[in-house]
Design a protein around this motif. Structure first.
Motif: not given
Length: 260
Positions: A46, A151-152, A154-157, A238-239, A242, A256, A258
């Motif tokens: 990540l 970088k993924h 699904n937007g996971v950071t 992440g978002p 999702r 996930i 925010r």
């Protein structure tokens, strides 16, 4: 004292299928390598530097807890690790001075598919209500790759937190205090949900200890009965709109959230 999550371990019966499923979940999955004990892994790294280790075993390892839990309870979360704040030796000495039994330092290594050797050292508590500590011997970028692989789709950071199932909340809170040198930021019963809760904050990450206090908390009670104490669920930044399909997560509870 340890101050950030290093990695979270998911043991699976079929590594190739798990890789495909985690890619379907929107993660970038990297081949990891093979360990001398007969296991091999894949990684989800990540942007915050933490990672998921998805691991499978090619043969029984009766003395190794991860294999025992996998063998008895099936795929799912089995452990998580923290990075030392200074050095493993310094954190190990402080942890023992605080009254925590912990084994180590223990040498570890694996070979990447290209033959590169990666090495680390760890310290592991006999009872997994608290995490183990892991320190790199070879450069960290070898064990935890950098760049676009973080970088993924699904937007996971990063890791927002780990929820840990414990049998005795007061005892585990004391052990986390000793391990991290921190006080819980929240503690008490959760009305109507049947469990007790204590939370420790490591920077942006939150470690949530949960104890079942009634039959209403069926999933937690079932987890403790089948898999024992330890990692119960993972939250990612992440978002938040999702969802991660648990049917593809090989027994791991993933969500996930925010970042506030």
């Amino acid at each position: 004292m340890p101050q950030s999550i290093d990695h979270i371990v998911i043991a699976v019966t079929d590594l190739d299928q798990a890789v495909r499923d985690y890619e379907t979940l929107g993660f970038t999955v990297l081949p990891g390598g093979e360990h001398p004990r007969g296991s091999r892994n894949a990684l989800v790294v990540l942007a915050d530097g933490a990672y998921l280790e998805i691991i499978a075993f090619s043969r029984p390892v009766p003395g190794f807890r991860w294999w025992k839990v996998l063998d008895e309870a099936g795929s799912g979360l089995v452990d998580y690790a923290l990075l030392p704040d200074e050095t493993l030796d310094a954190d190990l000495a402080r942890t023992r001075a605080a009254g925590i039994e912990i084994d180590g330092p223990i040498d570890g290594e694996r070979l990447q598919p290209d033959g590169t050797r990666i090495a680390w050292r760890s310290a592991r508590p006999p009872e997994p209500d608290i995490p183990f500590i892991c320190e790199d011997v070879t450069p960290r970028a070898l064990r935890v790759p950098e760049g676009k692989v973080r970088k993924h789709a699904n937007g996971v950071t990063g890791v927002a937190g780990v929820t840990v199932a414990v049998r005795d909340l007061a005892a585990s809170v004391a052990r986390y205090r000793a391990l991290t040198g921190l006080e819980p930021v929240a503690r008490g019963a959760v009305p109507g949900l049947g469990f007790g809760l204590a939370q420790f904050r490591l920077g942006r990450q939150v470690l949530s200890l949960t104890e079942a206090r009634s039959d209403a908390c069926e999933s937690l009670t079932r987890h403790l009965g089948r898999r024992g104490q330890g990692a119960f669920a993972i939250s990612f930044f992440g978002p938040a709109d999702r969802c991660l399909d648990r049917a593809l997560a090989h027994g791991a509870r993933l969500e996930i959230v925010r970042e506030l």
